[in-house]
Enzyme design. Structure first.
Site, short mmCIF file in Angstrom:
data_model
loop_
_atom_site.label_atom_id
_atom_site.label_comp_id
_atom_site.label_asym_id
_atom_site.label_seq_id
_atom_site.Cartn_x
_atom_site.Cartn_y
_atom_site.Cartn_z
CB ALA A 9 -14.15 -5.18 -4.11
CB ALA A 10 -10.71 -6.91 -8.69
NE ARG A 15 -0.89 -10.16 0.84
CZ ARG A 15 -0.47 -8.76 0.96
NH1 ARG A 15 0.39 -8.27 1.73
NH2 ARG A 15 -1.27 -7.93 0.05
N GLY A 142 2.76 1.43 1.12
CA GLY A 142 3.49 2.14 0.35
C GLY A 142 4.24 3.39 0.93
CD GLU A 157 2.74 0.18 -3.58
OE1 GLU A 157 2.48 -0.46 -2.74
OE2 GLU A 157 2.28 1.33 -3.68
NE ARG A 333 -35.06 -24.58 18.21
CZ ARG A 333 -35.63 -25.51 17.53
NH1 ARG A 333 -36.01 -26.53 18.40
NH2 ARG A 333 -35.70 -25.84 16.41
C1 UD1 Z 1 -1.77 -0.99 -1.73
C2 UD1 Z 1 -1.13 0.09 -2.12
C3 UD1 Z 1 -0.11 0.72 -1.14
C4 UD1 Z 1 -0.90 1.01 0.07
C5 UD1 Z 1 -1.85 -0.15 0.59
C6 UD1 Z 1 -2.88 0.30 1.83
C7 UD1 Z 1 -0.81 0.19 -4.52
C8 UD1 Z 1 0.12 -0.36 -5.85
N1 UD1 Z 1 -0.42 0.13 -3.18
O1 UD1 Z 1 -1.03 -1.98 -1.50
O2 UD1 Z 1 0.54 1.98 -1.46
O3 UD1 Z 1 -0.08 1.33 1.34
O4 UD1 Z 1 -2.56 -0.66 -0.36
O5 UD1 Z 1 -3.42 -1.02 2.35
O6 UD1 Z 1 -1.92 0.67 -4.70
N2 UD1 Z 1 -7.23 -4.50 -6.26
C9 UD1 Z 1 -7.76 -4.70 -7.43
N3 UD1 Z 1 -7.28 -5.15 -8.39
C10 UD1 Z 1 -6.01 -5.41 -8.67
C11 UD1 Z 1 -5.20 -5.40 -7.40
C12 UD1 Z 1 -5.80 -4.93 -6.29
O7 UD1 Z 1 -9.01 -4.57 -7.42
O8 UD1 Z 1 -5.68 -5.78 -9.76
C13 UD1 Z 1 -7.72 -4.27 -4.81
C14 UD1 Z 1 -7.66 -5.22 -3.67
O9 UD1 Z 1 -9.03 -6.16 -3.75
C15 UD1 Z 1 -7.59 -4.53 -2.45
C16 UD1 Z 1 -7.17 -3.47 -3.10
O10 UD1 Z 1 -7.01 -3.15 -4.31
O11 UD1 Z 1 -9.06 -4.07 -2.06
C17 UD1 Z 1 -5.66 -3.05 -2.81
O12 UD1 Z 1 -4.91 -4.16 -2.95
P1 UD1 Z 1 -3.52 -5.03 -2.46
O13 UD1 Z 1 -3.05 -6.14 -3.25
O14 UD1 Z 1 -4.04 -5.32 -1.13
O15 UD1 Z 1 -2.60 -3.70 -2.18
P2 UD1 Z 1 -1.47 -3.45 -1.11
O16 UD1 Z 1 -0.27 -4.27 -1.66
O17 UD1 Z 1 -2.01 -3.83 0.20
CA CA Z 2 -3.89 -4.00 0.99
#
Ligand code: UD1
Ligand code: CA
Length: 453
Positions: A9-10, A15, A142, A157, A333
């Site tokens: 959740a970081a 977007r 992915g 990816e 209320r």
């Molecule tokens: C990711 C997957 C992709 C998958 C998709 C499903 C990877 C590399 N890709 O892509 O294969 O199809 O999710 O929804 O895993 N997050 C962190 N730290 C970071 C980056 C992300 O905690 O440095 C957390 C984000 O808060 C989020 C989750 O990881 O909750 C996914 O990150 P996001 O950037 O949305 O990945 P996608 O591009 O959707």
């Molecule tokens: Ca995502």
């Protein structure tokens, strides 16, 4: 199997174009992180580890003691994120990983994955179990690459896909169950991607190269919805709303138009109640049987007994006893309590007050800080003047009293049982039981006054 879970959740949620971290955006009244936690909580004995980074103060203050935290100072990808959680996973042999932006995942689906992992646990080569799903529109996910033998060989990816891989329709929802020992050994070796991130998904190709086994299970389409922008947020919300509405309909509630009815999943509704279009039911609301709600009413944290009606009305922290009715255009209320069979018509507002059984308050009235006895008639335009600019004061009205139209009851004040006020009276002194007052300021209608009339 000693299992823990890591929830990522970081991320910035770029977007979403928002000041709020993505995982704090609400769906059906709860932040996304709450949905992620609730899916995982019934399945593991340990506290899950939430990886926090962007906007972590907000996330931590919401999640509180429901989780342990790992801080990801630089957002270097999902692999790097799980790496930050490793030190807190020493004592487990199995690690479930989910992404907090997948709010539709259910415990049932996660359970299926854990069961799959458990069924293959005897295989010493097992590296991980994961969910996959198939969808016509693969955009944003992915791709699952399988070899000639049908075995998974990699997750690629979208940005790194060849044109041929872009055509793949089997996709990665981002839900994995890892052999913890294998994860601890291999996660630090995940290579840096062209984008400069460490992808958790690269572990799949690494496992394959080592001759390790990977097992997969199908995830239901409705479960695997990644929220990356506000269009996704609205679509995910619609799916959640439909799930909740279906549960109520199957339990005997008529929902005339589920698409325009918003019911948070905390709300309880009795059988044979009908919800007309345009209703918003939120929080700790409990609605009894045989009620009619709407069209167009908002009810928040309120309790309605059986047979109540609320039409075009707004209720908050209120109570209605059996067969009470409000609206159109009524407002209850905080602390409003309508007794059994109370009738409240248009443009009435009640706050911090109890209206006894059978009270009639048909039109344009404000009742605040009051206790109103049984069967009182509150004429059109009645107002309890309960606030002098500094203090709130109380109004007490006895059973069977008759409050004439446009009466101002200047609190603190008591109107006795069976007493009457004349139309337009401004009542500044208590009214004895079974007497009548009238005028401005109101005075007692004595026999002499009556004779003089
Ligand atoms: C990711 C997957 C992709 C998958 C998709 C499903 C990877 C590399 N890709 O892509 O294969 O199809 O999710 O929804 O895993 N997050 C962190 N730290 C970071 C980056 C992300 O905690 O440095 C957390 C984000 O808060 C989020 C989750 O990881 O909750 C996914 O990150 P996001 O950037 O949305 O990945 P996608 O591009 O959707
Ligand atoms: Ca995502």
């Amino acid at each position: 199997m000693k299992t823990s879970a890591v929830i990522l959740a970081a991320g910035y949620g770029t977007r979403m174009k928002s000041d709020l971290p993505k995982v704090m955006h609400p769906l059906l009244g709860r932040p996304m992180i709450d949905w992620a936690l609730r899916a995982v909580e019934p399945l593991i004995a340990a506290l899950p580890v939430v990886v926090v980074g962007y906007g972590q103060e907000l996330v931590r203050s919401f999640v509180g003691e429901r989780a342990l935290y790992a801080e990801q100072q630089e957002l270097l990808g999902t692999g790097h994120a799980v790496l930050q959680a490793l030190p807190q996973l020493d004592a487990v042999d199995t690690v479930l990983v989910t992404y907090a932006d997948m709010p539709l995942l259910t415990s049932a689906t996660l359970h299926k994955l854990l069961a799959l992992y458990a069924a293959h646990q005897h295989d010493p080569a097992l590296a991980l179990a994961m969910l996959t799903f198939t969808r016509d529109n693969p955009q944003g996910f992915g791709r699952i690459v399988r070899g000639a033998n049908g075995e998974v060989s990699a997750i690629v990816e979208e940005v790194d896909c060849t044109p041929a891989q872009l055509q793949i329709r089997e996709l990665n929802p981002g839900v994995y169950c890892f052999n913890a020992a294998w994860l601890r050994r291999n996660l630090p070796a995940v290579p840096k991607s062209a984008k400069g991130e460490y992808y958790l998904t690269d572990l799949v190709a690494m496992a394959v190269k080592q001759g390790r086994s990977i097992v997969t299970a199908d995830a239901p389409l409705d479960d695997v919805y990644g929220v990356n922008n506000r269009l996704h947020l609205a679509e995910a919300e619609a799916i959640l709303r439909r799930r909740v509405a279906e549960r109520h309909m199957l339990a005997g509630v008529t929902i005339i138009d589920p698409a325009t009815t918003y019911i948070e999943d905390t709300v309880e509704i009795g059988a044979d109640t009908t919800l007309w279009p345009g209703c918003v039911l939120r929080g700790a609301t409990v609605i009894g049987r045989h009620c009619t709600i709407g069209p167009y009413s908002q009810i928040v944290d309120s309790v309605l007994a059986d047979g109540c009606r609320a039409v075009y009305s707004v209720l908050e922290q209120a109570r209605m006893d059996a067969h009470a009715e409000i609206g159109p255009f009524g407002r209850l209320r905080k602390g409003a309590h309508l007794g059994e069979g109370v009738h409240m018509g248009n443009f009435g507002e009640v706050k911090d007050s109890y209206l006894g059984p059978g009270v009639k308050m048909g039109h344009f009235s404000y009742i605040g800080n009051a206790e109103v006895g049984a069967n009182v008639n509150i004429g059109a335009g009645t107002i309890t003047c309960n606030y002098d600019g500094v203090h709130k004061s109380k109004t007490v009205i006895g059973d069977n009293a008759f409050i004439g139209s446009d009466t101002m009851l200047v609190a603190p004040i008591t109107v006795g049982e069976g007493a009457r006020t004349g139309a337009g009276a401004v009542v500044t002194h208590d009214v004895p039981a079974h007497t009548t007052v009238y005028g401005v300021p109101a005075r007692l209608r004595t026999d002499a006054a009556r004779a003089a009339e």
